[in-house]
Design a protein around this motif. Sequence first.
Motif, PDB file in Angstrom:
ATOM      1  N   GLY A  90       8.244  -0.736 -18.507  1.00 50.90           N
ATOM      2  CA  GLY A  90       6.967  -1.284 -18.061  1.00 50.90           C
ATOM      3  C   GLY A  90       7.135  -2.111 -16.804  1.00 50.90           C
ATOM      4  O   GLY A  90       6.352  -2.023 -15.858  1.00 50.90           O
ATOM      5  N   SER A  91       8.215  -2.885 -16.783  1.00 49.19           N
ATOM      6  CA  SER A  91       8.467  -3.750 -15.642  1.00 49.19           C
ATOM      7  C   SER A  91       8.711  -2.929 -14.384  1.00 49.19           C
ATOM      8  O   SER A  91       8.165  -3.210 -13.319  1.00 49.19           O
ATOM      9  N   GLN A  92       9.524  -1.857 -14.530  1.00 50.82           N
ATOM     10  CA  GLN A  92       9.821  -1.027 -13.365  1.00 50.82           C
ATOM     11  C   GLN A  92       8.570  -0.283 -12.887  1.00 50.82           C
ATOM     12  O   GLN A  92       8.331  -0.163 -11.689  1.00 50.82           O
ATOM     13  N   THR A  93       7.772   0.200 -13.852  1.00 53.19           N
ATOM     14  CA  THR A  93       6.546   0.899 -13.488  1.00 53.19           C
ATOM     15  C   THR A  93       5.613  -0.032 -12.732  1.00 53.19           C
ATOM     16  O   THR A  93       5.029   0.339 -11.711  1.00 53.19           O
ATOM     17  N   LEU A  94       5.503  -1.251 -13.243  1.00 52.41           N
ATOM     18  CA  LEU A  94       4.609  -2.218 -12.609  1.00 52.41           C
ATOM     19  C   LEU A  94       5.092  -2.532 -11.190  1.00 52.41           C
ATOM     20  O   LEU A  94       4.301  -2.601 -10.252  1.00 52.41           O
ATOM     21  N   ASP A  95       6.419  -2.677 -11.034  1.00 52.28           N
ATOM     22  CA  ASP A  95       6.979  -2.935  -9.702  1.00 52.28           C
ATOM     23  C   ASP A  95       6.651  -1.794  -8.760  1.00 52.28           C
ATOM     24  O   ASP A  95       6.295  -2.003  -7.598  1.00 52.28           O
ATOM     25  N   LEU A  96       6.782  -0.560  -9.284  1.00 55.40           N
ATOM     26  CA  LEU A  96       6.479   0.614  -8.460  1.00 55.40           C
ATOM     27  C   LEU A  96       5.022   0.584  -8.003  1.00 55.40           C
ATOM     28  O   LEU A  96       4.705   0.780  -6.825  1.00 55.40           O
ATOM     29  N   LEU A  97       4.139   0.303  -8.978  1.00 55.10           N
ATOM     30  CA  LEU A  97       2.718   0.280  -8.648  1.00 55.10           C
ATOM     31  C   LEU A  97       2.419  -0.824  -7.643  1.00 55.10           C
ATOM     32  O   LEU A  97       1.640  -0.640  -6.721  1.00 55.10           O
ATOM     33  N   VAL A  98       3.064  -1.977  -7.833  1.00 55.52           N
ATOM     34  CA  VAL A  98       2.836  -3.087  -6.902  1.00 55.52           C
ATOM     35  C   VAL A  98       3.280  -2.691  -5.500  1.00 55.52           C
ATOM     36  O   VAL A  98       2.606  -2.973  -4.511  1.00 55.52           O
ATOM     37  N   SER A  99       4.401  -1.959  -5.417  1.00 51.30           N
ATOM     38  CA  SER A  99       4.883  -1.560  -4.087  1.00 51.30           C
ATOM     39  C   SER A  99       3.971  -0.514  -3.463  1.00 51.30           C
ATOM     40  O   SER A  99       4.011  -0.284  -2.264  1.00 51.30           O
ATOM     41  N   LEU A 100       3.134   0.130  -4.286  1.00 51.10           N
ATOM     42  CA  LEU A 100       2.215   1.149  -3.763  1.00 51.10           C
ATOM     43  C   LEU A 100       0.871   0.554  -3.346  1.00 51.10           C
ATOM     44  O   LEU A 100      -0.037   1.290  -2.981  1.00 51.10           O
ATOM     45  N   ARG A 101       0.765  -0.755  -3.423  1.00 49.74           N
ATOM     46  CA  ARG A 101      -0.533  -1.359  -3.116  1.00 49.74           C
ATOM     47  C   ARG A 101      -1.058  -0.998  -1.732  1.00 49.74           C
ATOM     48  O   ARG A 101      -2.252  -0.754  -1.566  1.00 49.74           O
ATOM     49  N   PRO A 102      -0.198  -0.934  -0.694  1.00 48.74           N
ATOM     50  CA  PRO A 102      -0.718  -0.536   0.623  1.00 48.74           C
ATOM     51  C   PRO A 102      -1.436   0.808   0.591  1.00 48.74           C
ATOM     52  O   PRO A 102      -2.376   1.023   1.352  1.00 48.74           O
ATOM     53  N   VAL A 103      -0.974   1.708  -0.274  1.00 51.25           N
ATOM     54  CA  VAL A 103      -1.661   3.010  -0.379  1.00 51.25           C
ATOM     55  C   VAL A 103      -3.098   2.787  -0.842  1.00 51.25           C
ATOM     56  O   VAL A 103      -4.047   3.381  -0.318  1.00 51.25           O
ATOM     57  N   TRP A 104      -3.234   1.902  -1.811  1.00 51.13           N
ATOM     58  CA  TRP A 104      -4.588   1.586  -2.293  1.00 51.13           C
ATOM     59  C   TRP A 104      -5.423   0.944  -1.191  1.00 51.13           C
ATOM     60  O   TRP A 104      -6.604   1.217  -1.048  1.00 51.13           O
ATOM     61  N   TRP A 105      -4.791   0.104  -0.380  1.00 50.81           N
ATOM     62  CA  TRP A 105      -5.562  -0.547   0.700  1.00 50.81           C
ATOM     63  C   TRP A 105      -6.158   0.510   1.622  1.00 50.81           C
ATOM     64  O   TRP A 105      -7.312   0.420   2.026  1.00 50.81           O
ATOM     65  N   ILE A 106      -5.331   1.508   1.976  1.00 45.80           N
ATOM     66  CA  ILE A 106      -5.833   2.555   2.879  1.00 45.80           C
ATOM     67  C   ILE A 106      -6.928   3.364   2.174  1.00 45.80           C
ATOM     68  O   ILE A 106      -7.985   3.628   2.749  1.00 45.80           O
ATOM     69  N   ALA A 107      -6.683   3.705   0.900  1.00 45.85           N
ATOM     70  CA  ALA A 107      -7.689   4.462   0.156  1.00 45.85           C
ATOM     71  C   ALA A 107      -8.975   3.657   0.040  1.00 45.85           C
ATOM     72  O   ALA A 107     -10.077   4.196   0.135  1.00 45.85           O
TER      73      ALA A 107
END
Lengths: 373, 119
Positions: free
Chosen positions: A103-120
């Motif tokens: 869960g921790s690693q998944t959450l870290d991955l998602l957090v690192s993908l936040r810029p993708v969400w910003w563009i979307a």
Amino acid sequence: MNATTEPRADIPAFAAAVRTELSDLPADEVDDLLDGLEADLADQAEDSGEAFVLPDAATYAAELRAAAGLPERNGRAAKVPVRDRLERTRRAAATRIRSSRFGSQTLDLLVSLRPVWWIARGAAFYLLLVFLTVPFTGGVDYVPTNVVAWAILAALVLLSIQWGRGMWLPHRWGRGVRGVLNVVATIVAAIALIAAPTVLPQYFSSQAYANYAVAYPDNSQPGLVLDGQRVRNIFAYDAAGNPIKDVQLYTDQGTQLTTVGSEGLANGWWWDEYFLGGGGPVTSAYQGTGRSPLWNVFPLRESVGVSSWDVNSAIPVEPKEPFAHVPAVPAQPDPNPETSPAPSATPGADATTGTSPDATPAPEPTPVTEATP
Amino acid sequence: MDTTQLLKGVLDAAVLAVVQHEDAYGYDIVRRLRDAGLGEVGDASVYGTLRRLYSAGSLSSYVVPSDGGPHRKYYAINPQGRAALDAQREDWAAFSLALSTLLDASRKPAALRTIGEGR
């Protein structure tokens, strides 16, 4: 001093106002909380002297509640607890997810993908604008169609990214607006995702069609077509029905009438490549001025059985006309009797028809001579 | 630094401390805190804290009528309050030592453990 024996008159009023602010709490709770308040305020007023100013009753009551650990007043103050509760829920969820390594690693991955969400999110802002302006634009263009639209999209993506980085949020309300727009953008993004399977194929097919139409105005059959069949050659006969050579043809638009069409002209064909290699006769162009192919002179000369590799050595010859002779053009009623000194120009034509010497079935020479200059 | 924020976390201990030797009424406690250097403490925060400590059982209270004016409500620390104060004193000592060490500019940075390390 007077202040001790004569307490300020506004203190009881202030205490009453505070009590009103706390009216949603149980009465004994309020009594406990406010017991001694007036005495305390009187002491404070005495200490501060003239400088003493009663605080705002609502703020004072809120501070009392917060320090006493009592719930905030429903309604006006309810906004804050909701946000706090959401924040608490969010933290609890994050803690629960982080309790496992996966869960921790998944959450870290998602957090690192936040810029993708910003563009979307920026793109979703743009789509929202597109949806909202449908009454004015009359349609939905998922992809910008002009420079202004591209600029707006770029600006919105930039805004979204800056918001993601915690910038460009002038005041507290900026965060509120961002929160609301976040929810809206999520909904729009969801709608866009749902619509994508239907919209994207339509978009790309229409786009492909647009390209197609520009490059090949009549891709179904380039060149001169009659009822769907490509025309190989054209044979002209005069009014008497005799074949004539070297007829130059033009359309009503003034363009050369050719069998090879824009495809042949644009590619500088010397041979009608449509028929090349097909086994049948292949027409070739006349040589115009400046050694450019001249395709509107008929009948075109032909070679039989040429292929692409022996095209240069083949020598085109004058084709055999489909008919050695065709029936003469019957006499037509004269559409314009006054101007009929023409018969002398075409004596041969009139000689065969005979029935009406005045009739002038010779419009053929006229367009040819007109078109020649 | 915004000391009102700092104060929020330790107001309980501060209030218990100023009544540990002598009972006091609301504004008296505010005055003692301010005299001790906690000038930014809001009186409503203190009164609310008193009420909470009383509800939690760390303080007891009694009313003293005053001549000519409204009566005063006095607060006194009880055994439970003393136990709470002792616990908070220890917590604070450990916390302030840690933070003082951390903030000490003359001290060379040692290898600090990351929060959550070794989980």
